[in-house]
Structures are given as C-alpha cells and as structure tokens.
Design a protein around this motif. Structure first.
Motif, short mmCIF file in Angstrom:
data_model
loop_
_atom_site.label_atom_id
_atom_site.label_comp_id
_atom_site.label_asym_id
_atom_site.label_seq_id
_atom_site.Cartn_x
_atom_site.Cartn_y
_atom_site.Cartn_z
N PHE A 250 0.08 5.36 10.59
CA PHE A 250 -0.01 3.90 10.51
C PHE A 250 -0.37 3.60 9.07
N MET A 251 0.56 3.00 8.36
CA MET A 251 0.30 2.78 6.93
C MET A 251 0.53 1.32 6.55
N SER A 252 -0.31 0.85 5.66
CA SER A 252 -0.12 -0.52 5.19
C SER A 252 0.58 -0.48 3.83
N SER A 253 1.24 -1.54 3.52
CA SER A 253 1.89 -1.63 2.21
C SER A 253 2.21 -3.10 1.94
N HIS A 254 2.47 -3.42 0.69
CA HIS A 254 2.97 -4.76 0.41
C HIS A 254 4.37 -4.69 -0.19
N ILE A 255 4.97 -3.47 -0.15
CA ILE A 255 6.30 -3.30 -0.73
C ILE A 255 7.26 -2.87 0.37
N LEU A 256 8.13 -3.78 0.78
CA LEU A 256 9.05 -3.50 1.88
C LEU A 256 10.01 -2.36 1.52
N GLY A 257 10.47 -2.35 0.27
CA GLY A 257 11.41 -1.31 -0.16
C GLY A 257 10.81 0.08 0.00
N GLU A 258 9.51 0.17 -0.24
CA GLU A 258 8.83 1.46 -0.15
C GLU A 258 8.77 1.95 1.30
N VAL A 259 8.40 1.05 2.21
CA VAL A 259 8.19 1.48 3.59
C VAL A 259 9.51 1.59 4.36
N SER A 260 10.54 0.85 3.90
CA SER A 260 11.81 0.88 4.65
C SER A 260 12.44 2.27 4.62
N ARG A 261 12.07 3.07 3.61
CA ARG A 261 12.64 4.42 3.52
C ARG A 261 11.86 5.43 4.35
N LEU A 262 10.75 5.01 4.88
CA LEU A 262 9.86 5.96 5.55
C LEU A 262 9.59 5.60 7.01
N ALA A 263 9.37 4.31 7.24
CA ALA A 263 8.86 3.91 8.57
C ALA A 263 9.95 3.87 9.62
N ASN A 264 9.54 4.11 10.88
CA ASN A 264 10.42 3.87 12.02
C ASN A 264 10.36 2.41 12.41
N ARG A 265 9.16 1.86 12.27
CA ARG A 265 8.96 0.48 12.69
C ARG A 265 8.08 -0.23 11.66
N ILE A 266 8.35 -1.51 11.52
CA ILE A 266 7.63 -2.29 10.52
C ILE A 266 7.04 -3.52 11.20
N GLY A 267 5.77 -3.75 10.97
CA GLY A 267 5.12 -4.97 11.44
C GLY A 267 4.79 -5.81 10.22
N ILE A 268 5.20 -7.07 10.24
CA ILE A 268 4.95 -7.92 9.06
C ILE A 268 3.83 -8.90 9.39
N ILE A 269 2.79 -8.87 8.61
CA ILE A 269 1.62 -9.72 8.83
C ILE A 269 1.51 -10.71 7.68
N HIS A 270 1.20 -11.94 8.03
CA HIS A 270 1.02 -12.97 7.00
C HIS A 270 -0.07 -13.91 7.46
N GLN A 271 -1.02 -14.15 6.58
CA GLN A 271 -2.16 -15.02 6.90
C GLN A 271 -2.79 -14.63 8.23
N GLY A 272 -2.90 -13.34 8.44
CA GLY A 272 -3.60 -12.82 9.62
C GLY A 272 -2.76 -12.72 10.87
N ARG A 273 -1.55 -13.26 10.85
CA ARG A 273 -0.73 -13.27 12.07
C ARG A 273 0.43 -12.28 11.92
N LEU A 274 0.76 -11.62 13.03
CA LEU A 274 1.90 -10.72 13.03
C LEU A 274 3.16 -11.58 13.17
N LEU A 275 3.96 -11.64 12.09
CA LEU A 275 5.15 -12.51 12.11
C LEU A 275 6.30 -11.86 12.84
N GLN A 276 6.46 -10.58 12.64
CA GLN A 276 7.65 -9.92 13.18
C GLN A 276 7.40 -8.42 13.25
N GLU A 277 7.94 -7.80 14.28
CA GLU A 277 7.96 -6.35 14.37
C GLU A 277 9.41 -5.95 14.49
#
Lengths: 257, 308
Positions: free
Chosen positions: B187-214
């Motif tokens: 479970f890793m956090s990041s602020h760079i989508l390009g970085e995690v898109s090459r590694l993660a199976n799934r991405i959860g996007i959080i903004h202002q404390g809310r999960l916007l999209q998985e």
C-alpha cells in the motif's frame, strides 16, 4: 512488558553513539571541581585575599574548608543543579525522537510503546546514577588532592549517603519533564518547564511551603531541613504521575510527528 | 480471503478541519495499491490511522484482519512501513540503525540486516553514519527498515521520494518482485500518477480527504481523454472551417487546434481530407492521449490553469 531488554539495548546504543555522555560527563565533573576550587580558596586566606570578591562570596556561602562542607556543597549542587542537568538528559532522551523525526519508527512495532518508554527511563536512571557516582569518586580524589583536614570515615560516608539520597529525591522529579518532551515534541518545551519549576521551587521555598512542592524538596533536604513523610510521598507521586503521563501520551495521544 | 487493509467510513477531524472524510478502502492480499493525492489530500493521515499512530474520529481500520484500536492485538510483526520522510538516528551507522530496528522486532534473525543492506544496495554505506547519507540513500535506509523482517504488508508513504531515476526503477522492480513473487501486499502513497501507474494494480485517488475514484490500471487507460491536435499555416481559417463542419475546435495558446469530438479522434483522415480540400493542408495531425498529470488534475477538479 514485551521485549523490554532489547529496547534497553537500543536506547543504550543511541545514547552511547551520541555526544551527550561526553557533554554530561564534562558538565557533571564541573561540580566537584568547582567545589574543590572553593575549598582551596577557603583553605588559603592569602589566596582568598588575592581573588577578592570570589573568596568573600565563597566564605559566605560555604563556611570552612572540610569534608563536611565540601560534600554538603555537592549535595546542594545535586539537589538544585541536578534538576537542570538530569532534566537535560531526560529532555534529550525523549525529545530527540521528535527533533530527529524518528519517533514514528517506534510506534508500530511488536515492541510495545510502553516498553520503549520504560527503556528510556531505565537508561536515564542508569546514566544519571553513573554521573552521580562519578561525582562521588571525583570528590574523593579532589578532597584528597587538596588535602582537606582528616576526618573520621563515618563523616565522609554520611556525607556521601546524604548526597545519594538527594540524588534519589531529585531524579524522580524529571519524569514530568520527560512528559513535556513528548507532548511538546522536542527539547524546548521541557527545558522551559524545567526553568519554570526551578523558579517556582525557589519562590515556594521562600514563602514556607517548600516541603509540599516537589521540586523544592531535594533542596530543603540538602540543607538539612526536617522533612515529613508527606514530602517523600509527594516526590514519589510526582514521579509516578510523570511516568504514567509519559506512557499514556505515547500509547494514547495522536502521534503526528 | 480477508483484505490486507480494510477501512470503514474512516474519518479524521482536527478541530474544524476534516483531514480524512468517510474513507472506505479494501486492499486485497498480494496487490499493489497506490493511494494517490496532492499534498495535504489526507494520504499521510490515512497511513497514520492504518498504523495506529492517529485515532480515527469515526470509523475503523483493519490491517491483516486485526482492528487497529487501543487495547486490540496489533499486527505489527507482519507490517513494514515508511511514513513521510525516511529518518534515522544520525549518529548511528546504517548497519546500527538496522540492528536497532531488528532488535525491536523480536524474532528477526541477525543475518537479515546484512541481507537487506545488500538488497537495497547500501553495502558501500553500511558503516557510514546515517546523518551523512544523501537524501536518496537515506530513503533506501528507510525502505530497508521497512523490509527488514520480511513483512506480509508494506505501507509506504511516497517510497520514491528523493530517489534518482535509476533508484526509482530499482525500487519499482523490488516492489514488483515482492508483490508478484512473495505475495507481499504493498500500500503506497504518491502524488505522481505516472510513477504509480507503472507499478500499481489498483489506484485510489484521494482529494480533500475524500476518495474520489478507485480504478484498475487498465481502466486508467480508458478514462484518459483523447484529443486531435492539428497545425496548419492558417490556424484561424482552419478552425473556422472545422467549427462550420460541426466540430468543437479550440485554438490553443501555441497556435495548435484541438478537437475533442470522438468522430474526429476516430477518423483523423476525414479531418485531413476536409482541411486539404479547403486549402488548409495540415502541417501536423496527431491523436494525443491526455497525459497522466492532466488526467489527475482533471479528476481532482483542477485544470492546468489553476496551478499556474
């Protein structure tokens, strides 16, 4: 208490590798050396005249140059100065985890947070005990070197015992300071608290309530005041509150640093 | 199979500020889950709640099936973590820092220290004081502490922080290997989508404390906008022609024309024919996919102009 032994080992490693043992050894070594210097002044009136004001102050404060006076000076130094010196050690042992941002690495481990806090207290206790014993040994050496008048061994032993009791009354009083090092996230808040309690200890002792104010009690003891059992209970309770407060802070408070 | 991480309507408030707002996550064992958000989005607060460092105001978190709450048995013997910056005791050597951590994790064998030093390529620096390490090597030490005891679950806050491009690739390969060969959940956090898109199976996007999209990584490809970018000698005239033909053509600041209509994106040859027939032959015609940075900013409700 899970893994306390290893937690103590780790705390010793951290202390040993830092410069703090050296600095505190040098700082504490100044106490018997300064006391010895005063004894030389008191012993030699000609030198006392040559140094003028310093010798006059030394005479007012300390009386005559003998073992009893010398050890009495050290006892008062431990009782009053010890809160500052031991408080610095306590502030460093706890506060450095926040200043170095390493505390977060200690919070989600199979070794409980309580064990880590207790390990820190063990290290503080052993560290300050070693420094106090060092003061005693240096004092014996300095006293012999400056040829204080011979005195029966019982006098020296009684003086040493009084000094060690003053230490035992002083060291528990730094536990609330370690709480402020944790809750204040660093060195500065506990040091501020330390100076505040020392100031209050002086004021409260002057107005006659010193035997009920924890940080006044060691100084009163070192001056030979007759303390009731309540004073010893107050020191003990203060210590317990400090330890419990520090453990509860580590266990329950939000750790955002 | 129990989730490796499960949060249920997790909320953290600091006074009037809601740092994390009704966050419900499920991370499956063995997957690499990237938790993406801008600085201050609530990533680190969430990680601190997962690690029991911060108490949720509401909701609860389970890590490796154990509820994270005061008095509950904790799963920390199976969890490795790196929170915010990788910090170490500056006066201790790299090896001593790891040895200290090993002793605080009972049951971890002494040889693991040397093994992790080698694995994170810290051999050259093993006897160097941690306070003298470069930012990148300090980060490697932080990761080494997290990996020391072969955890089942790694919780890593910005693991690539401070690493050079070679280091980023190396850590990416290492995490991939751990997840795919040893079944470690990451479970890793990041602020760079390009970085995690090459590694993660799934991405959860959080903004202002809310999960916007998985979303899964393949969904990421589908969700990114496409556009047709056209350059001609007379862009104003070419744009007018396209608008009159019913396309929503926009003029960009660099003189290019941008068309987002699906029919144009799917049939760029038709657009080229129209332009050529009207005497505005394109000097460049390209179907471009929205880059990850723009996609991310769009998702969190910020356009590029907002961050200027």
């Amino acid at each position: 208490m899970s893994n306390l032994g290893q937690a103590i080992w780790v705390e010793f490693l951290k202390a040993r590798r830092s410069k703090m043992p050296l600095f505190t050894t040098l700082g504490f070594a100044m106490l018997p050396l300064t006391g010895g210097f005063f004894m030389i002044i008191l012993k030699d009136p000609d030198l006392a005249q040559r140094v003028g004001l310093i010798s006059a102050k030394a005479q007012i404060a300390m009386g005559v140059a003998d073992w009893q006076t010398y050890l009495g000076f050290l006892t008062q130094a431990i009782a009053i100065g010890g809160i500052v010196l031991f408080g610095f050690i306590g502030s460093w042992v706890f506060g450095r985890e926040y200043s170095d941002h390493t505390v977060k690495d200690l919070l989600a481990l199979p070794t409980s947070r309580s064990s880590i806090v207790l390990a820190k207290f063990v290290v503080i206790a052993l560290w300050t005990t070693a420094l106090t014993l060092m003061i005693c040994l240096i004092a014996l050496g300095v006293g012999a070197a400056i040829a204080l008048p011979p005195t029966p061994p019982q006098i020296i032993l009684r003086g040493m015992a009084t000094l060690l009791i003053a230490f035992c009354l002083t060291i528990p009083l730094i536990t609330p300071i370690t709480f402020f090092a944790s809750a204040g996230h660093g060195y500065l808040p506990p040091i501020g608290i330390m100076f505040l309690v020392i100031f209050l200890a002086q004021v409260i002792a002057i107005i006659g309530w010193g035997e009920y104010f924890p940080w006044s009690i060691p100084a009163l003891y070192s001056r030979g005041a007759a303390l009731g059992a309540i004073s010893y209970v107050i020191v003990l309770l203060t210590s317990i509150i400090g330890i419990a407060g520090t453990i509860l802070w580590w266990e329950l408070a939000d750790q955002t640093h | 199979m129990n989730p490796a991480i499960e949060t249920d309507n997790l909320v953290k408030q600091y006074g009037d500020i809601t740092a994390v707002d009704n966050l419900s996550l499920r991370v499956t064992p063995g997957e690499i889950y990237a938790f993406l958000g801008l600085n201050g989005a609530g990533k680190t607060t969430t990680i601190r709640m997962l690690l029991g460092m911060v108490k949720p105001t509401f909701g609860e978190a389970r890590v490796l099936g154990k509820r994270i709450r005061v008095g509950e048995k904790k799963p920390w013997e199976s969890v490795g973590y790196l929170v915010e910056t990788a910090d170490a005791y500056p006066e201790l050597s790299v090896r001593e820092n790891l040895e200290a951590m090993r002793r605080l994790r009972p049951g971890t064998e002494p040889k693991t220290v040397e093994r992790v030093i080698e694995r994170l390529r810290l051999t050259e620096y093993a006897d160097r004081r941690a306070g003298t390490l470069s930012h990148g090597n300090a980060q490697r030490l932080g990761l080494a502490k997290a990996l020391l005891h072969n955890p089942q679950l790694l919780i890593l806050d910005e693991p690539a922080n401070g690493l050079d491009p070679a280091g980023i690739v190396e850590i990416r390969n290492l995490l991939n290997e751990l997840a795919h060969e040893q079944g470690v959940t990451v479970f890793m956090s990041s602020h760079i989508l390009g970085e995690v898109s090459r590694l993660a199976n799934r991405i959860g996007i959080i903004h202002q404390g809310r999960l916007l999209q998985e979303l899964n990584v393949d969904e990421l490809e589908q969700n990114r906008r496409q556009r047709l970018v056209i350059r001609t000698r007379d862009p104003q005239a070419a744009r007018s022609l396209l608008i009159s033909a019913g396309f929503a053509a926009e003029m960009k600041a660099d003189g290019a024309i941008e068309v987002r209509d699906i029919s144009a994106i799917e049939n760029p040859d038709d657009i080229a024919t129209r332009l050529v027939n009207a005497g505005h032959a394109p000097t460049m015609l390209n179907v471009e996919q929205e880059d990850l940075e723009h996609y991310f900013l769009r998702l969190v409700g910020m356009e590029e102009r907002d961050v200027k």
